[in-house]
Design a protein around this motif. Sequence first.
Motif, PDB file in Angstrom:
ATOM      1  N   TRP A  43       4.036   2.877  -6.198  1.00  8.55           N
ATOM      2  CA  TRP A  43       4.063   3.938  -5.062  1.00  8.55           C
ATOM      3  C   TRP A  43       4.586   3.496  -3.942  1.00  8.55           C
ATOM      4  O   TRP A  43       4.131   2.112  -3.505  1.00  8.55           O
ATOM      5  CB  TRP A  43       2.530   4.373  -4.843  1.00  8.55           C
ATOM      6  N   GLU A  44       5.398   4.062  -3.301  1.00 10.90           N
ATOM      7  CA  GLU A  44       5.954   3.497  -1.843  1.00 10.90           C
ATOM      8  C   GLU A  44       6.123   4.831  -0.564  1.00 10.90           C
ATOM      9  O   GLU A  44       6.468   5.954  -1.080  1.00 10.90           O
ATOM     10  CB  GLU A  44       7.529   3.293  -2.256  1.00 10.90           C
ATOM     11  N   ILE A  45       5.816   4.383   0.421  1.00  5.56           N
ATOM     12  CA  ILE A  45       5.676   5.397   1.341  1.00  5.56           C
ATOM     13  C   ILE A  45       5.969   4.660   2.824  1.00  5.56           C
ATOM     14  O   ILE A  45       5.925   3.493   3.184  1.00  5.56           O
ATOM     15  CB  ILE A  45       4.298   5.970   1.660  1.00  5.56           C
ATOM     16  N   VAL A  53       4.520   1.160   3.156  1.00 10.07           N
ATOM     17  CA  VAL A  53       3.745   0.576   2.316  1.00 10.07           C
ATOM     18  C   VAL A  53       4.291   0.539   0.876  1.00 10.07           C
ATOM     19  O   VAL A  53       4.743   1.732   0.406  1.00 10.07           O
ATOM     20  CB  VAL A  53       2.354   1.451   2.540  1.00 10.07           C
ATOM     21  N   GLU A  54       4.055  -0.198   0.022  1.00 11.97           N
ATOM     22  CA  GLU A  54       4.539  -0.360  -1.344  1.00 11.97           C
ATOM     23  C   GLU A  54       3.194  -0.779  -2.247  1.00 11.97           C
ATOM     24  O   GLU A  54       2.343  -1.763  -1.908  1.00 11.97           O
ATOM     25  CB  GLU A  54       5.642  -1.143  -1.500  1.00 11.97           C
ATOM     26  N   LEU A  55       3.001   0.028  -3.304  1.00 11.95           N
ATOM     27  CA  LEU A  55       1.804  -0.482  -4.286  1.00 11.95           C
ATOM     28  C   LEU A  55       2.499  -0.514  -5.765  1.00 11.95           C
ATOM     29  O   LEU A  55       3.093   0.477  -6.137  1.00 11.95           O
ATOM     30  CB  LEU A  55       0.684   0.544  -4.024  1.00 11.95           C
ATOM     31  N   ASP A  56       2.563  -1.602  -6.480  1.00 11.33           N
ATOM     32  CA  ASP A  56       2.734  -1.370  -7.839  1.00 11.33           C
ATOM     33  C   ASP A  56       1.565  -2.122  -8.542  1.00 11.33           C
ATOM     34  O   ASP A  56       0.874  -3.120  -8.236  1.00 11.33           O
ATOM     35  CB  ASP A  56       3.667  -2.674  -7.993  1.00 11.33           C
ATOM     36  N   MET A  57       1.397  -1.402  -9.742  1.00 11.15           N
ATOM     37  CA  MET A  57       0.321  -1.530 -10.802  1.00 11.15           C
ATOM     38  C   MET A  57       1.248  -1.762 -12.157  1.00 11.15           C
ATOM     39  O   MET A  57       1.984  -1.297 -12.485  1.00 11.15           O
ATOM     40  CB  MET A  57      -0.595  -0.444 -10.897  1.00 11.15           C
ATOM     41  N   PHE A  58       0.728  -2.956 -12.745  1.00 10.67           N
ATOM     42  CA  PHE A  58       1.419  -3.356 -14.024  1.00 10.67           C
ATOM     43  C   PHE A  58       0.364  -3.677 -15.177  1.00 10.67           C
ATOM     44  O   PHE A  58      -0.650  -4.354 -14.837  1.00 10.67           O
ATOM     45  CB  PHE A  58       2.464  -4.517 -13.987  1.00 10.67           C
ATOM     46  N   LYS A  59       0.650  -3.236 -16.224  1.00 11.70           N
ATOM     47  CA  LYS A  59      -0.419  -3.321 -17.434  1.00 11.70           C
ATOM     48  C   LYS A  59       0.595  -3.847 -18.538  1.00 11.70           C
ATOM     49  O   LYS A  59       1.589  -3.239 -18.921  1.00 11.70           O
ATOM     50  CB  LYS A  59      -1.242  -2.180 -17.596  1.00 11.70           C
TER      51      LYS A  59
END
Length: 93
Positions: A43-45, A53-59
């Motif tokens: 997610w990037e805004i 703002v950048e948000l990364d989630m990794f599984k």
Amino acid sequence: MNMNAGTIKFGTDYGKKFQTVAVSRYANSDITWEKAYKSNLAWEIALFNSLSVELDMFKDHRTNILMSRGDIPSTMGLRTTVRANIGEPQIRN
């Protein structure tokens, strides 16, 4: 097969020596590749050309990891470990 696993003696005076053979690895035609299931969410805004703002989630989850079996009883008479696709990491929160 290990063709020179050692020697064994025979005869009334144990004068005859013979080379012994030992199994060093067992065949397993059911062994396959390890499987990996991956997901990535980003997610990037950007606001007013100055705040971003950048948000990364990794599984990452893996199954069918090649491991040695530990639950084979010694009464089976196997001379080496048996490997199979039985591994899976433990998930801790």
